[in-house]
Design a protein around this motif. Structure first.
Motif, PDB file in Angstrom:
ATOM      1  N   CYS A  29      43.195  35.681  40.177  1.00 44.47           N
ATOM      2  CA  CYS A  29      43.988  35.324  38.838  1.00 44.47           C
ATOM      3  C   CYS A  29      44.794  35.699  38.438  1.00 44.47           C
ATOM      4  O   CYS A  29      45.350  35.491  37.026  1.00 44.47           O
ATOM      5  CB  CYS A  29      42.453  35.847  38.257  1.00 44.47           C
ATOM      6  N   LEU A  30      44.859  37.084  38.298  1.00 45.28           N
ATOM      7  CA  LEU A  30      46.450  38.140  38.132  1.00 45.28           C
ATOM      8  C   LEU A  30      47.490  37.398  38.742  1.00 45.28           C
ATOM      9  O   LEU A  30      48.271  37.767  38.474  1.00 45.28           O
ATOM     10  CB  LEU A  30      45.640  39.398  38.335  1.00 45.28           C
ATOM     11  N   ARG A  31      47.373  36.248  39.449  1.00 47.36           N
ATOM     12  CA  ARG A  31      49.026  35.850  39.552  1.00 47.36           C
ATOM     13  C   ARG A  31      49.536  34.610  38.388  1.00 47.36           C
ATOM     14  O   ARG A  31      50.193  34.421  38.165  1.00 47.36           O
ATOM     15  CB  ARG A  31      48.493  35.143  40.727  1.00 47.36           C
ATOM     16  N   SER A  32      48.304  34.594  37.829  1.00 50.34           N
ATOM     17  CA  SER A  32      47.937  33.873  36.345  1.00 50.34           C
ATOM     18  C   SER A  32      49.604  34.892  35.193  1.00 50.34           C
ATOM     19  O   SER A  32      48.398  36.256  35.306  1.00 50.34           O
ATOM     20  CB  SER A  32      47.304  33.782  35.807  1.00 50.34           C
ATOM     21  N   GLU A  33      50.425  34.631  34.875  1.00 51.47           N
ATOM     22  CA  GLU A  33      50.921  35.440  34.022  1.00 51.47           C
ATOM     23  C   GLU A  33      50.219  36.140  32.969  1.00 51.47           C
ATOM     24  O   GLU A  33      49.664  36.463  31.942  1.00 51.47           O
ATOM     25  CB  GLU A  33      52.231  34.901  33.592  1.00 51.47           C
ATOM     26  N   ALA A  34      49.353  34.710  32.031  1.00 54.20           N
ATOM     27  CA  ALA A  34      48.868  34.215  31.284  1.00 54.20           C
ATOM     28  C   ALA A  34      47.426  35.217  31.098  1.00 54.20           C
ATOM     29  O   ALA A  34      47.334  35.880  30.052  1.00 54.20           O
ATOM     30  CB  ALA A  34      48.757  32.675  30.779  1.00 54.20           C
ATOM     31  N   ILE A  35      46.865  34.687  31.815  1.00 51.39           N
ATOM     32  CA  ILE A  35      45.897  35.784  32.664  1.00 51.39           C
ATOM     33  C   ILE A  35      45.929  37.924  32.311  1.00 51.39           C
ATOM     34  O   ILE A  35      45.294  38.226  31.718  1.00 51.39           O
ATOM     35  CB  ILE A  35      45.027  34.993  34.087  1.00 51.39           C
ATOM     36  N   THR A  36      46.883  37.814  33.004  1.00 48.20           N
ATOM     37  CA  THR A  36      48.053  39.163  33.181  1.00 48.20           C
ATOM     38  C   THR A  36      47.790  39.827  31.934  1.00 48.20           C
ATOM     39  O   THR A  36      47.994  40.368  30.956  1.00 48.20           O
ATOM     40  CB  THR A  36      48.971  38.932  34.182  1.00 48.20           C
ATOM     41  N   LYS A  37      48.288  39.051  30.471  1.00 45.63           N
ATOM     42  CA  LYS A  37      48.570  38.972  29.304  1.00 45.63           C
ATOM     43  C   LYS A  37      47.422  39.658  28.820  1.00 45.63           C
ATOM     44  O   LYS A  37      47.348  40.422  27.668  1.00 45.63           O
ATOM     45  CB  LYS A  37      49.699  38.149  28.614  1.00 45.63           C
ATOM     46  N   ARG A  38      46.549  38.369  28.897  1.00 43.07           N
ATOM     47  CA  ARG A  38      44.871  38.567  28.585  1.00 43.07           C
ATOM     48  C   ARG A  38      44.518  39.578  28.499  1.00 43.07           C
ATOM     49  O   ARG A  38      43.709  40.334  27.705  1.00 43.07           O
ATOM     50  CB  ARG A  38      44.444  37.130  28.126  1.00 43.07           C
ATOM     51  N   MET A  39      44.210  40.013  30.094  1.00 45.80           N
ATOM     52  CA  MET A  39      43.873  41.908  30.534  1.00 45.80           C
ATOM     53  C   MET A  39      44.032  42.854  29.612  1.00 45.80           C
ATOM     54  O   MET A  39      44.165  43.219  29.122  1.00 45.80           O
ATOM     55  CB  MET A  39      43.957  41.045  31.667  1.00 45.80           C
ATOM     56  N   LEU A  40      45.580  42.697  29.875  1.00 45.37           N
ATOM     57  CA  LEU A  40      46.055  43.593  28.978  1.00 45.37           C
ATOM     58  C   LEU A  40      45.918  43.917  27.674  1.00 45.37           C
ATOM     59  O   LEU A  40      46.200  45.454  26.650  1.00 45.37           O
ATOM     60  CB  LEU A  40      48.439  43.622  29.364  1.00 45.37           C
ATOM     61  N   GLU A  41      45.760  42.611  26.308  1.00 41.05           N
ATOM     62  CA  GLU A  41      45.353  42.879  25.686  1.00 41.05           C
ATOM     63  C   GLU A  41      43.814  42.916  25.342  1.00 41.05           C
ATOM     64  O   GLU A  41      43.390  43.362  24.242  1.00 41.05           O
ATOM     65  CB  GLU A  41      45.732  41.622  25.167  1.00 41.05           C
ATOM     66  N   SER A  42      43.074  43.005  26.684  1.00 42.08           N
ATOM     67  CA  SER A  42      41.460  43.058  26.402  1.00 42.08           C
ATOM     68  C   SER A  42      41.043  44.518  26.545  1.00 42.08           C
ATOM     69  O   SER A  42      42.178  45.151  27.339  1.00 42.08           O
ATOM     70  CB  SER A  42      40.625  42.363  27.309  1.00 42.08           C
ATOM     71  N   PRO A  43      39.696  45.517  26.072  1.00 36.96           N
ATOM     72  CA  PRO A  43      39.298  46.596  26.717  1.00 36.96           C
ATOM     73  C   PRO A  43      39.141  46.509  27.628  1.00 36.96           C
ATOM     74  O   PRO A  43      39.007  47.576  28.467  1.00 36.96           O
ATOM     75  CB  PRO A  43      38.363  46.689  25.859  1.00 36.96           C
ATOM     76  N   LEU A  44      39.125  45.314  28.682  1.00 37.00           N
ATOM     77  CA  LEU A  44      38.530  45.514  30.379  1.00 37.00           C
ATOM     78  C   LEU A  44      39.514  46.558  30.911  1.00 37.00           C
ATOM     79  O   LEU A  44      39.660  46.612  31.646  1.00 37.00           O
ATOM     80  CB  LEU A  44      38.757  44.063  30.830  1.00 37.00           C
ATOM     81  N   PHE A  45      41.556  46.475  30.373  1.00 36.78           N
ATOM     82  CA  PHE A  45      42.303  46.444  31.023  1.00 36.78           C
ATOM     83  C   PHE A  45      42.456  47.979  31.289  1.00 36.78           C
ATOM     84  O   PHE A  45      42.174  49.315  32.442  1.00 36.78           O
ATOM     85  CB  PHE A  45      43.559  46.336  30.656  1.00 36.78           C
ATOM     86  N   TRP A  46      41.235  48.817  29.761  1.00 38.76           N
ATOM     87  CA  TRP A  46      41.432  50.402  29.788  1.00 38.76           C
ATOM     88  C   TRP A  46      40.479  50.802  30.891  1.00 38.76           C
ATOM     89  O   TRP A  46      39.724  52.417  31.259  1.00 38.76           O
ATOM     90  CB  TRP A  46      41.019  51.206  28.754  1.00 38.76           C
TER      91      TRP A  46
END
Length: 341
Positions: A159-176
Protein backbone atom coordinates in the motif's frame (compact mmCIF):
# COMPACT_ATOMS: atom_id res chain seq x y z
CA UNK A 1 -5.19 -40.31 -7.99
CA UNK A 2 -8.60 -39.68 -6.44
CA UNK A 3 -7.29 -36.54 -4.67
CA UNK A 4 -5.88 -35.17 -7.94
CA UNK A 5 -9.21 -35.78 -9.68
CA UNK A 6 -11.05 -34.01 -6.88
CA UNK A 7 -8.70 -31.01 -7.15
CA UNK A 8 -9.24 -30.85 -10.91
CA UNK A 9 -13.02 -31.05 -10.55
CA UNK A 10 -12.83 -28.37 -7.87
CA UNK A 11 -10.93 -26.02 -10.18
CA UNK A 12 -13.36 -26.64 -13.03
CA UNK A 13 -16.26 -25.91 -10.70
CA UNK A 14 -14.64 -22.65 -9.58
CA UNK A 15 -14.15 -21.50 -13.16
CA UNK A 16 -17.89 -21.73 -13.79
CA UNK A 17 -18.56 -19.19 -11.06
CA UNK A 18 -18.35 -15.48 -11.78
CA UNK A 19 -15.99 -13.19 -9.83
CA UNK A 20 -19.04 -11.62 -8.20
CA UNK A 21 -20.29 -15.05 -7.08
CA UNK A 22 -16.92 -15.96 -5.58
CA UNK A 23 -16.55 -12.72 -3.61
CA UNK A 24 -20.15 -12.91 -2.38
CA UNK A 25 -19.54 -16.49 -1.21
CA UNK A 26 -16.28 -15.46 0.44
CA UNK A 27 -18.04 -12.73 2.37
CA UNK A 28 -20.77 -15.14 3.54
CA UNK A 29 -18.30 -17.80 4.68
CA UNK A 30 -16.21 -15.25 6.63
CA UNK A 31 -19.33 -14.01 8.41
CA UNK A 32 -20.24 -17.58 9.39
CA UNK A 33 -16.67 -18.37 10.52
CA UNK A 34 -16.52 -15.30 12.78
CA UNK A 35 -20.04 -15.57 14.18
CA UNK A 36 -19.88 -16.41 17.90
CA UNK A 37 -23.06 -18.51 17.74
CA UNK A 38 -21.78 -20.73 14.89
CA UNK A 39 -20.98 -24.31 15.98
CA UNK A 40 -17.28 -25.20 15.76
CA UNK A 41 -17.83 -27.68 12.93
CA UNK A 42 -19.73 -25.03 11.00
CA UNK A 43 -16.96 -22.50 11.57
CA UNK A 44 -14.33 -24.98 10.41
CA UNK A 45 -16.26 -25.73 7.24
CA UNK A 46 -16.78 -22.03 6.59
CA UNK A 47 -13.03 -21.39 6.89
CA UNK A 48 -12.37 -24.20 4.41
CA UNK A 49 -14.87 -22.74 1.96
CA UNK A 50 -13.42 -19.24 2.40
CA UNK A 51 -10.00 -20.67 1.60
CA UNK A 52 -11.40 -22.23 -1.58
CA UNK A 53 -12.87 -18.89 -2.63
CA UNK A 54 -9.54 -17.11 -2.12
CA UNK A 55 -7.79 -19.85 -4.09
CA UNK A 56 -10.34 -19.34 -6.86
CA UNK A 57 -9.61 -15.61 -6.96
CA UNK A 58 -5.87 -16.33 -7.17
CA UNK A 59 -6.48 -18.83 -9.96
CA UNK A 60 -8.49 -16.29 -11.96
CA UNK A 61 -5.85 -13.59 -11.49
CA UNK A 62 -2.75 -15.67 -12.17
CA UNK A 63 -3.88 -18.78 -14.07
CA UNK A 64 -2.46 -22.16 -13.25
CA UNK A 65 -0.03 -22.92 -16.06
CA UNK A 66 -2.77 -24.60 -18.09
CA UNK A 67 -5.53 -22.02 -18.27
CA UNK A 68 -4.56 -18.39 -18.80
CA UNK A 69 -6.21 -15.58 -16.81
CA UNK A 70 -9.22 -13.97 -18.47
CA UNK A 71 -9.02 -10.17 -18.62
CA UNK A 72 -12.74 -9.80 -18.06
CA UNK A 73 -12.48 -11.62 -14.73
CA UNK A 74 -9.41 -9.62 -13.71
CA UNK A 75 -11.25 -6.37 -14.46
CA UNK A 76 -14.21 -7.54 -12.40
CA UNK A 77 -12.03 -8.26 -9.36
CA UNK A 78 -10.22 -4.93 -9.78
CA UNK A 79 -13.55 -3.11 -9.86
CA UNK A 80 -14.69 -4.87 -6.68
CA UNK A 81 -11.37 -4.01 -5.04
CA UNK A 82 -11.73 -0.33 -5.91
CA UNK A 83 -15.46 0.21 -5.56
CA UNK A 84 -16.39 -2.41 -2.98
CA UNK A 85 -14.69 -3.84 0.12
CA UNK A 86 -12.73 -6.72 -1.42
CA UNK A 87 -9.34 -5.42 -0.24
CA UNK A 88 -10.62 -4.88 3.29
CA UNK A 89 -12.21 -8.32 3.21
CA UNK A 90 -8.81 -9.87 2.46
CA UNK A 91 -6.88 -7.73 4.96
CA UNK A 92 -9.26 -7.85 7.92
CA UNK A 93 -9.85 -11.57 8.39
CA UNK A 94 -6.38 -13.07 8.15
CA UNK A 95 -6.54 -14.51 11.66
CA UNK A 96 -9.10 -17.15 10.71
CA UNK A 97 -7.19 -18.25 7.60
CA UNK A 98 -4.78 -21.15 7.39
CA UNK A 99 -1.09 -20.44 6.71
CA UNK A 100 -1.24 -21.26 2.99
CA UNK A 101 -4.44 -19.27 2.53
CA UNK A 102 -2.77 -16.22 4.08
CA UNK A 103 -0.07 -16.47 1.45
CA UNK A 104 -2.78 -16.58 -1.22
CA UNK A 105 -4.33 -13.47 0.35
CA UNK A 106 -1.04 -11.59 0.03
CA UNK A 107 -0.69 -12.56 -3.62
CA UNK A 108 -4.25 -11.57 -4.46
CA UNK A 109 -4.13 -8.35 -2.43
CA UNK A 110 -0.80 -7.16 -3.86
CA UNK A 111 -1.85 -8.06 -7.39
CA UNK A 112 -5.10 -6.14 -7.16
CA UNK A 113 -3.37 -3.01 -5.82
CA UNK A 114 -1.46 -2.73 -9.10
CA UNK A 115 -4.58 -2.97 -11.25
CA UNK A 116 -6.32 -0.06 -12.92
CA UNK A 117 -10.03 0.46 -13.37
CA UNK A 118 -11.26 1.59 -16.79
CA UNK A 119 -7.61 1.85 -17.89
CA UNK A 120 -7.13 5.01 -15.84
CA UNK A 121 -7.07 5.19 -12.05
CA UNK A 122 -5.51 2.52 -9.85
CA UNK A 123 -7.55 0.53 -7.38
CA UNK A 124 -6.22 2.65 -4.51
CA UNK A 125 -7.25 5.85 -6.30
CA UNK A 126 -10.82 4.62 -6.30
CA UNK A 127 -10.92 4.02 -2.56
CA UNK A 128 -12.22 6.86 -0.38
CA UNK A 129 -9.96 8.34 2.31
CA UNK A 130 -12.12 6.62 4.89
CA UNK A 131 -11.77 3.23 3.18
CA UNK A 132 -8.02 3.68 2.81
CA UNK A 133 -7.62 4.61 6.47
CA UNK A 134 -9.69 1.60 7.53
CA UNK A 135 -7.49 -0.59 5.38
CA UNK A 136 -4.27 0.83 6.84
CA UNK A 137 -5.63 0.59 10.39
CA UNK A 138 -6.52 -3.08 9.97
CA UNK A 139 -3.14 -3.92 8.48
CA UNK A 140 -1.35 -2.16 11.34
CA UNK A 141 -3.47 -4.15 13.81
CA UNK A 142 -1.99 -7.24 12.19
CA UNK A 143 1.25 -6.54 14.08
CA UNK A 144 -0.61 -7.30 17.31
CA UNK A 145 -0.93 -10.98 16.32
CA UNK A 146 2.36 -12.75 15.67
CA UNK A 147 0.76 -15.32 13.35
CA UNK A 148 -0.33 -12.68 10.82
CA UNK A 149 2.21 -9.90 11.48
CA UNK A 150 4.45 -10.66 8.50
CA UNK A 151 1.50 -11.09 6.15
CA UNK A 152 -0.07 -7.81 7.26
CA UNK A 153 3.28 -6.06 7.00
CA UNK A 154 3.77 -7.25 3.44
CA UNK A 155 0.34 -5.96 2.45
CA UNK A 156 0.90 -2.64 4.20
CA UNK A 157 4.22 -2.04 2.42
CA UNK A 158 2.53 -2.71 -0.89
CA UNK A 159 0.00 0.00 0.00
CA UNK A 160 2.85 2.36 0.85
CA UNK A 161 3.91 2.38 -2.79
CA UNK A 162 1.16 4.97 -3.04
CA UNK A 163 2.38 8.47 -2.18
CA UNK A 164 -1.09 9.44 -0.98
CA UNK A 165 -1.24 6.54 1.47
CA UNK A 166 2.26 7.27 2.77
CA UNK A 167 1.27 10.89 3.38
CA UNK A 168 -1.90 9.83 5.17
CA UNK A 169 0.00 7.33 7.32
CA UNK A 170 2.54 9.97 8.34
CA UNK A 171 -0.26 12.32 9.32
CA UNK A 172 -2.08 9.71 11.42
CA UNK A 173 -1.36 8.24 14.87
CA UNK A 174 -0.61 4.94 13.11
CA UNK A 175 2.90 6.05 12.16
CA UNK A 176 3.96 6.75 15.75
CA UNK A 177 3.02 3.22 16.78
CA UNK A 178 5.89 1.93 14.68
CA UNK A 179 8.45 3.32 17.14
CA UNK A 180 7.27 0.78 19.70
CA UNK A 181 6.79 -2.01 17.17
CA UNK A 182 10.39 -1.87 15.92
CA UNK A 183 11.41 -2.78 19.48
CA UNK A 184 8.88 -5.57 19.92
CA UNK A 185 10.13 -8.55 21.91
CA UNK A 186 9.28 -10.86 19.01
CA UNK A 187 12.21 -10.59 16.59
CA UNK A 188 10.16 -11.35 13.46
CA UNK A 189 7.55 -8.73 14.34
CA UNK A 190 10.23 -6.14 15.14
CA UNK A 191 12.11 -6.85 11.89
CA UNK A 192 8.99 -6.60 9.76
CA UNK A 193 7.87 -3.41 11.53
CA UNK A 194 11.30 -1.92 10.84
CA UNK A 195 10.93 -2.79 7.14
CA UNK A 196 7.62 -0.89 7.14
CA UNK A 197 9.15 2.00 9.13
CA UNK A 198 11.98 2.32 6.62
CA UNK A 199 9.61 2.07 3.66
CA UNK A 200 7.53 4.97 4.96
CA UNK A 201 10.58 7.16 5.56
CA UNK A 202 12.48 6.53 2.33
CA UNK A 203 10.17 5.80 -0.62
CA UNK A 204 8.45 9.16 -1.19
CA UNK A 205 11.17 11.65 -0.40
CA UNK A 206 9.30 14.94 -0.90
CA UNK A 207 6.41 13.84 1.32
CA UNK A 208 8.80 12.61 4.01
CA UNK A 209 10.91 15.80 3.89
CA UNK A 210 7.82 17.92 4.47
CA UNK A 211 6.70 15.68 7.33
CA UNK A 212 10.12 15.75 9.03
CA UNK A 213 10.26 19.52 8.82
CA UNK A 214 6.77 19.88 10.31
CA UNK A 215 7.22 17.24 13.01
CA UNK A 216 10.95 17.68 13.63
CA UNK A 217 10.87 17.93 17.44
CA UNK A 218 8.46 15.07 18.04
CA UNK A 219 10.08 12.82 15.45
CA UNK A 220 13.64 13.16 16.71
CA UNK A 221 12.59 12.96 20.34
CA UNK A 222 11.19 9.51 19.49
CA UNK A 223 14.00 8.63 17.11
CA UNK A 224 16.80 9.44 19.53
CA UNK A 225 15.20 7.04 21.99
CA UNK A 226 15.77 4.29 19.41
CA UNK A 227 19.42 5.34 19.18
CA UNK A 228 19.68 4.96 22.97
CA UNK A 229 17.86 1.63 23.00
CA UNK A 230 19.34 -1.27 24.93
CA UNK A 231 18.42 -3.43 21.96
CA UNK A 232 21.50 -3.83 19.76
CA UNK A 233 19.51 -4.40 16.57
CA UNK A 234 17.38 -1.30 17.18
CA UNK A 235 20.46 0.89 17.71
CA UNK A 236 22.21 -0.43 14.63
CA UNK A 237 19.22 -0.23 12.30
CA UNK A 238 18.21 3.21 13.53
CA UNK A 239 21.72 4.57 13.11
CA UNK A 240 21.99 3.24 9.57
CA UNK A 241 18.61 4.70 8.63
CA UNK A 242 19.48 8.03 10.25
CA UNK A 243 22.58 8.25 8.08
CA UNK A 244 20.47 7.61 4.98
CA UNK A 245 17.89 10.24 5.98
CA UNK A 246 20.49 12.91 6.71
CA UNK A 247 22.33 12.30 3.44
CA UNK A 248 19.17 12.46 1.33
CA UNK A 249 19.16 15.79 -0.51
CA UNK A 250 15.42 16.13 -0.02
CA UNK A 251 16.10 16.31 3.74
CA UNK A 252 18.73 19.07 3.57
CA UNK A 253 16.83 21.41 5.93
CA UNK A 254 16.29 18.60 8.41
CA UNK A 255 19.93 17.56 8.22
CA UNK A 256 21.09 21.15 8.81
CA UNK A 257 18.92 21.42 11.91
CA UNK A 258 19.94 18.01 13.26
CA UNK A 259 23.69 18.62 13.00
CA UNK A 260 23.38 22.04 14.65
CA UNK A 261 22.36 20.35 17.92
CA UNK A 262 24.97 19.79 20.59
CA UNK A 263 22.77 17.13 22.22
CA UNK A 264 22.58 15.18 18.98
CA UNK A 265 26.36 15.38 18.61
CA UNK A 266 26.88 14.05 22.16
CA UNK A 267 24.57 11.14 21.41
CA UNK A 268 26.41 10.21 18.24
CA UNK A 269 29.82 10.57 19.91
CA UNK A 270 28.70 8.15 22.62
CA UNK A 271 27.65 5.69 19.91
CA UNK A 272 31.13 6.00 18.39
CA UNK A 273 32.33 4.41 21.63
CA UNK A 274 29.80 1.54 21.50
CA UNK A 275 31.22 -1.95 22.00
CA UNK A 276 29.72 -3.12 18.71
CA UNK A 277 31.89 -2.39 15.69
CA UNK A 278 28.93 -2.26 13.34
CA UNK A 279 27.34 0.41 15.52
CA UNK A 280 30.63 2.31 15.63
CA UNK A 281 30.74 2.19 11.84
CA UNK A 282 27.19 3.50 11.39
CA UNK A 283 27.78 6.17 14.06
CA UNK A 284 30.84 7.38 12.16
CA UNK A 285 28.74 8.03 9.05
CA UNK A 286 26.52 10.36 11.08
CA UNK A 287 29.40 11.90 13.05
CA UNK A 288 31.26 12.85 9.86
CA UNK A 289 28.34 15.06 8.83
CA UNK A 290 28.76 17.12 12.02
CA UNK A 291 32.51 17.49 11.42
CA UNK A 292 32.34 18.18 7.68
CA UNK A 293 29.70 20.89 8.09
CA UNK A 294 31.39 24.20 7.11
CA UNK A 295 28.81 26.19 9.08
CA UNK A 296 28.96 24.50 12.47
CA UNK A 297 26.82 25.96 15.21
CA UNK A 298 28.76 27.41 18.12
CA UNK A 299 27.64 24.68 20.58
CA UNK A 300 28.76 21.95 18.16
CA UNK A 301 32.06 23.70 17.45
CA UNK A 302 32.70 24.09 21.19
CA UNK A 303 32.22 20.36 21.83
CA UNK A 304 34.42 19.31 18.92
CA UNK A 305 37.17 21.77 19.89
CA UNK A 306 37.05 20.78 23.55
CA UNK A 307 37.43 17.10 22.60
CA UNK A 308 39.80 17.67 19.70
CA UNK A 309 42.80 15.80 21.11
CA UNK A 310 40.77 12.80 22.30
CA UNK A 311 38.86 12.58 19.03
CA UNK A 312 42.02 12.71 16.95
CA UNK A 313 43.66 9.96 18.99
CA UNK A 314 40.55 7.79 18.94
CA UNK A 315 39.89 8.13 15.20
CA UNK A 316 43.52 7.46 14.29
CA UNK A 317 42.95 3.90 15.55
CA UNK A 318 39.26 3.67 14.69
CA UNK A 319 38.32 0.49 12.76
CA UNK A 320 41.69 0.54 11.00
CA UNK A 321 41.31 -3.18 10.24
CA UNK A 322 38.14 -2.62 8.23
CA UNK A 323 38.65 -3.59 4.58
CA UNK A 324 36.82 -0.62 3.13
CA UNK A 325 38.89 1.84 1.10
CA UNK A 326 36.24 4.55 0.97
CA UNK A 327 35.67 4.39 4.71
CA UNK A 328 39.40 4.62 5.44
CA UNK A 329 39.71 7.65 3.18
CA UNK A 330 36.76 9.31 4.93
CA UNK A 331 38.18 8.49 8.35
CA UNK A 332 41.51 10.11 7.46
CA UNK A 333 39.74 13.15 6.02
CA UNK A 334 37.70 13.61 9.21
CA UNK A 335 40.87 13.36 11.31
CA UNK A 336 42.36 16.17 9.22
CA UNK A 337 39.22 18.26 9.68
CA UNK A 338 39.46 17.81 13.44
CA UNK A 339 43.13 18.78 13.45
CA UNK A 340 42.26 22.09 11.82
CA UNK A 341 39.58 23.04 14.35
Amino acid sequence: MMQSLENLLGKLSMRKRTPQDIVARLREEIEIAELDTSPEDTKKKAVENASKSISAIRLMLFGDGVAEPVQESIDAFAKMAGEDDLLLLLASHLKIMAFETRKDCVQVFNNLLKRTINDSLTVLDYLSDRDNMELETNLMKGYEATAIALVSGSMLRECLRSEAITKRMLESPLFWKLFALVEASDFDVASDAYATFKEILTRHQAVVASFLEDEYDKFFECYNLLLRSENYVSRRQSLKLLGELLMDRANFKVMTKYIASAENLKLIMNLLLDKGKHIQFEAFHVFKVFVANPNKSQPVLTILTKNKTKLEAYLNNFLTDRQDEQFQEEREAIVEEIKEL
